[in-house]
Structures are given as structure tokens and as C-alpha cells.
Design an enzyme around this catalytic site. Structure first.
Site, PDB file in Angstrom:
ATOM      1  N   HIS A  74       0.641  -1.349  -0.044  1.00  0.00           N
ATOM      2  CA  HIS A  74       0.073  -0.142  -0.293  1.00  0.00           C
ATOM      3  C   HIS A  74       0.750   1.170  -0.080  1.00  0.00           C
ATOM      4  O   HIS A  74       2.167   1.234   0.421  1.00  0.00           O
ATOM      5  CB  HIS A  74      -0.879  -0.111   1.086  1.00  0.00           C
ATOM      6  CG  HIS A  74      -0.010   0.331   2.499  1.00  0.00           C
ATOM      7  ND1 HIS A  74       0.688  -0.925   3.171  1.00  0.00           N
ATOM      8  CD2 HIS A  74       0.134   1.365   3.357  1.00  0.00           C
ATOM      9  CE1 HIS A  74       1.066  -0.509   4.255  1.00  0.00           C
ATOM     10  NE2 HIS A  74       1.057   0.871   4.411  1.00  0.00           N
ATOM     11  N   ASP A  85       0.818   5.225   1.730  1.00  0.00           N
ATOM     12  CA  ASP A  85      -0.091   5.981   2.948  1.00  0.00           C
ATOM     13  C   ASP A  85      -0.759   7.075   2.430  1.00  0.00           C
ATOM     14  O   ASP A  85      -0.468   8.023   1.654  1.00  0.00           O
ATOM     15  CB  ASP A  85       0.847   6.289   3.864  1.00  0.00           C
ATOM     16  CG  ASP A  85       1.603   5.239   4.592  1.00  0.00           C
ATOM     17  OD1 ASP A  85       1.149   3.960   4.469  1.00  0.00           O
ATOM     18  OD2 ASP A  85       2.628   5.103   5.600  1.00  0.00           O
ATOM     19  N   HIS A 124       4.770   0.069   0.101  1.00  0.00           N
ATOM     20  CA  HIS A 124       5.463  -0.532   1.001  1.00  0.00           C
ATOM     21  C   HIS A 124       4.547  -1.686   1.480  1.00  0.00           C
ATOM     22  O   HIS A 124       3.277  -1.819   1.458  1.00  0.00           O
ATOM     23  CB  HIS A 124       6.017   0.208   2.308  1.00  0.00           C
ATOM     24  CG  HIS A 124       5.144   1.089   2.775  1.00  0.00           C
ATOM     25  ND1 HIS A 124       4.689   2.272   2.266  1.00  0.00           N
ATOM     26  CD2 HIS A 124       4.525   1.171   3.951  1.00  0.00           C
ATOM     27  CE1 HIS A 124       3.580   2.651   2.948  1.00  0.00           C
ATOM     28  NE2 HIS A 124       3.566   2.148   3.959  1.00  0.00           N
ATOM     29  N   ARG A 139       5.967  -9.077  15.951  1.00  0.00           N
ATOM     30  CA  ARG A 139       6.443  -7.765  15.941  1.00  0.00           C
ATOM     31  C   ARG A 139       5.297  -6.456  16.130  1.00  0.00           C
ATOM     32  O   ARG A 139       4.339  -6.775  16.024  1.00  0.00           O
ATOM     33  CB  ARG A 139       6.831  -7.481  14.640  1.00  0.00           C
ATOM     34  CG  ARG A 139       7.288  -6.356  13.966  1.00  0.00           C
ATOM     35  CD  ARG A 139       7.508  -6.498  12.239  1.00  0.00           C
ATOM     36  NE  ARG A 139       8.127  -4.997  12.061  1.00  0.00           N
ATOM     37  CZ  ARG A 139       7.780  -3.990  11.424  1.00  0.00           C
ATOM     38  NH1 ARG A 139       6.318  -4.168  11.251  1.00  0.00           N
ATOM     39  NH2 ARG A 139       7.885  -2.914  10.897  1.00  0.00           N
TER      40      ARG A 139
HETATM   41  O1  LIG Z   1       4.688  -1.847  10.413  1.00  0.00           O
HETATM   42  C1  LIG Z   1       5.164  -1.124   9.756  1.00  0.00           C
HETATM   43  O2  LIG Z   1       6.557  -0.981   9.819  1.00  0.00           O
HETATM   44  C2  LIG Z   1       4.523  -0.296   8.685  1.00  0.00           C
HETATM   45  C3  LIG Z   1       3.239  -0.215   9.041  1.00  0.00           C
HETATM   46  C4  LIG Z   1       2.526   0.529   7.840  1.00  0.00           C
HETATM   47  O3  LIG Z   1       3.009   0.722   6.747  1.00  0.00           O
HETATM   48  C5  LIG Z   1       1.302   1.096   8.082  1.00  0.00           C
HETATM   49  O4  LIG Z   1       0.631   1.285   9.254  1.00  0.00           O
HETATM   50  O5  LIG Z   1       0.849   2.050   7.249  1.00  0.00           O
HETATM   51 FE   LIG Z   2       1.980   2.174   5.360  1.00  0.00          FE
END
Ligand SMILES: O=C(O)CCC(=O)C(=O)O
Ligand SMILES: [Fe+2]
Length: 330
Positions: free
Chosen positions: A210, A212, A266, A276
Site C-alpha cells: 500500500h 499511505d 510498502h 512484531r
Molecule cells: O509496520 C510497519 O513497519 C509499517 C506499517 C505501515 O505501513 C502502516 O501502518 O501504514
Molecule cells: Fe504504511
């Protein structure tokens, strides 16, 4: 009572029907692990030359990577650790509790898990999240020290995000008070992610690919790793750095910069052994803010945050994918 969302029950049919399919998302091949460009924010307080160099380096990273990491960012380690501890505690709640409509007195759908609209292996995700719009924070239950810690963190993250956005704007000639005028501490949001160990790491993601929906995102992640970004057509892993926060450009800065800064796709890969945690601060404008390219000819139609969000909601419903900025290309 079980804390885990019922991922398996939810995904069973897709997993079974896709057992022989070739369309597996291929998430376990050896990925190259890269260190993101490192920006030392303490250089902003050295001489004017170092300051200018630091700002240019940040701009270059936003152009070439859409991602960078920052050190000496003035968010205390102690606060980041405390946020993580509170995050762990809240996700340890039973699933039935977390999925109640008024969980912590937050808006409906603040607690999310998996991908409710998943139709194929490509969009299965093995994670849960508390997505908190910061305008809701004052009515949120305290729950241990979660609310007050979020409030403390959000104030620091907002200050940092605004500074980063302003430095990035200097390279493009965007007026200095643009972000002050269009963003407020309550227009942004904080998403706390938990990625439980996943028994099918080759079949699905932690979070699906996705971009952001914001100007920029500040991510605090632990040392487990798994964040990947698409670089020159290939997926590469971001090497965790215990001293750094990760910053990535979002769709709105790509539009505002007329495509100069990149909102990069990403994802997070699933991990079979290790849980995690991450926390992403999304620096957003108010809903009414109209986003327009800073230079002409514009690549994108102008749009308000509200319109953008409504388009995403439509697209996600219809296609399972947010589509995003390409919808607004001229
Ligand atoms: O967990 C991560 O490192 C990235 C999370 C992410 O891309 C998001 O929450 O939009
Ligand atoms: Fe993200």
C-alpha cells in the site's frame, strides 16, 4: 480468553481454494536488506552550511527513495519504549473485548484485524491494529497509561512531522506556513500495529502492499524487521535501526510536490516465529483541505482530503484495493 483474532477461520476458504494456485504473493525469497538514507537532525542546529546540507539530503531521499530514517529526532527513547509497553498491554486483551464496538470508547472500526474484504491470497494480512484518529483521543478510556502515553507521543510526533514537512517544503518553494494552516494535531492519526507470528508466511502478508494516505508518516518499529519497500521494481527490506525513526512520504506530499517526492508502495512480510510491533503516525490535513500541486503543469487534479478518502472507500469496496493517487491523474 484468546487474544488472537480468528484469522484462520476467516481465511480458511481462501487458503484451501488457493492451495494449488500460482498466484502466491512470494514473500519468502531472499530479499536484499538495505539501510535507508540516514538523516541526522542534530545537523539542523550546527552552522547554516550543515543545516542546508541536511535539508537537501532529506529532499534527495524523498525524491529518490520516498523513505528515510532520522536520528536525534528529539522523541525520547523512554517515551517510545513506554508507548510500546502500553501497546503490548492493550493487544493482550481478549479478542472479544478488542472487537467490541465501543472498545476504549473509540470510534467504531478503530480496532481492525486482517483484511475483511480479502478475496484472494494477494490481499490476506496477518496483523491487528488500533487506528486512532487523534480527534478521538480526549474521549478515549485511559486503559492503564495508554491514552496519556499516546497524547504525549502525539504531541511530539506532530511537532516533528510538521518540522519535517516544512524542511521538505523548502526545497520546493512551498510557503513556510502551509502545514501550519492545513494540519492540526487532531487531523492526524496514530496506528498501532501488532503482527502475531503467522503460520503461513509464504501465503500472506503482515500488511498488504500500500501507499499511505497522508503527507508523511513517522514509523517507530521494533528490531524484528519485515518492513519492505518497492525500489526500482524490486522489494527490499528495511534494516531496523534501534536509534532511528522511519519516515515515508505519503500520497498527499506526492500530489503537493507534483510528483517530485514519492509515495512509495510498502508492505510488511509475515514472520513465522516472532511477534512484531510498530506505531505509525500519519501526518494529515483537515478533511476540507484541498491539495493542489505546487508547480505547473499539474500532474494531478486538485482534491480535498474528504474526496480522496471517499474515493478510496469506493475503490476498496469495489476492487479490494485503494487505487490511490492514480485516480486523480490529469
Ligand atoms: O509496520 C510497519 O513497519 C509499517 C506499517 C505501515 O505501513 C502502516 O501502518 O501504514
Ligand atoms: Fe504504511
Amino acid at each position: 480468553m484468546a487474544i488472537e483474532p480468528p484469522f484462520f477461520e476467516k481465511y480458511k476458504a481462501i487458503l484451501q481454494s488457493s492451495a494449488n494456485e500460482k498466484e502466491k504473493p512470494s514473500t519468502v525469497e531472499g530479499f536484499e536488506e538495505l539501510e535507508l538514507p540516514l538523516i541526522d537532525l542534530s545537523h539542523l542546529n550546527l552552522g547554516p552550511l550543515e543545516r542546508q546540507e541536511c535539508i537537501e539530503k532529506m529532499g534527495q531521499a524523498a525524491i529518490e527513495w520516498g523513505f528515510f530514517q532520522i536520528v536525534n529526532h528529539a522523541v525520547p527513547d523512554e517515551l517510545l519504549n513506554r508507548l510500546k509497553q502500553e501497546q503490548i498491554k492493550v493487544f493482550q486483551q481478549p479478542f472479544d473485548k478488542k472487537s467490541e464496538n465501543n472498545f476504549l470508547n473509540l470510534s467504531v472500526q478503530s480496532y481492525r484485524w486482517g483484511n475483511p474484504l480479502a478475496t484472494s491470497l494477494r490481499n490476506l494480512s496477518w496483523s491487528e491494529a488500533l487506528h486512532i484518529s487523534l480527534k478521538d483521543i480526549s474521549k478515549m478510556d485511559e486503559y492503564n497509561k495508554l491514552r496519556s502515553t499516546i497524547e504525549e507521543y502525539a504531541e511530539k510526533a506532530n511537532f516533528l512531522a510538521q518540522r519535517l514537512a516544512e524542511y521538505l517544503a523548502q526545497n520546493l518553494g512551498i510557503k513556510a506556513n502551509y502545514f501550519q494552516e492545513n494540519c492540526s494535531p487532531s487531523s492526524s492519526s496514530l496506528r498501532m500495529n501488532r503482527y502475531p507470528p503467522c503460520p503461513y508466511p509464504s501465503m500472506m502478508f503482515g500488511i498488504i502492499p500500500h501507499t499511505d494516505t497522508d503527507f508523511l508518516t513517522i514509523v517507530s518499529q521494533d528490531q524484528v524487521g519485515g518492513l519492505q519497500l518497492k525500489r526500482n521494481g524490486r522489494w527490499v527490506s528495511v534494516k531496523p535501526n534501534p536509534k532511528a525513526l522511519v519516515v515515508n512520504i505519503g500520497d498527499f506530499y506526492q500530489a503537493l510536490s507534483n510528483g517530485v517526492y514519492k509515495s512509495i508502495t510498502h508492505r510488511v512480510i509475515a514472520n513465522q516465529e516472532t511477534e512484531r510491533y510498530s506505531a505509525a503516525y500519519f501526518y494529515c490535513p483537515t478533511y476540507e483541505t484541498v491539495i493542489e500541486s505546487c508547480s505547473k503543469p499539474s500532474l494531478y487534479k486538485k482534491f480535498s482530503f474528504k474526496e480522496y478518502r471517499e474515493q478510496i472507500q469506493k475503490d476498496v469496496k469495489a476492487t479490494g484495493d485503494k487505487v490511490g493517487l492514480s485516480r486523480f491523474l490529469l
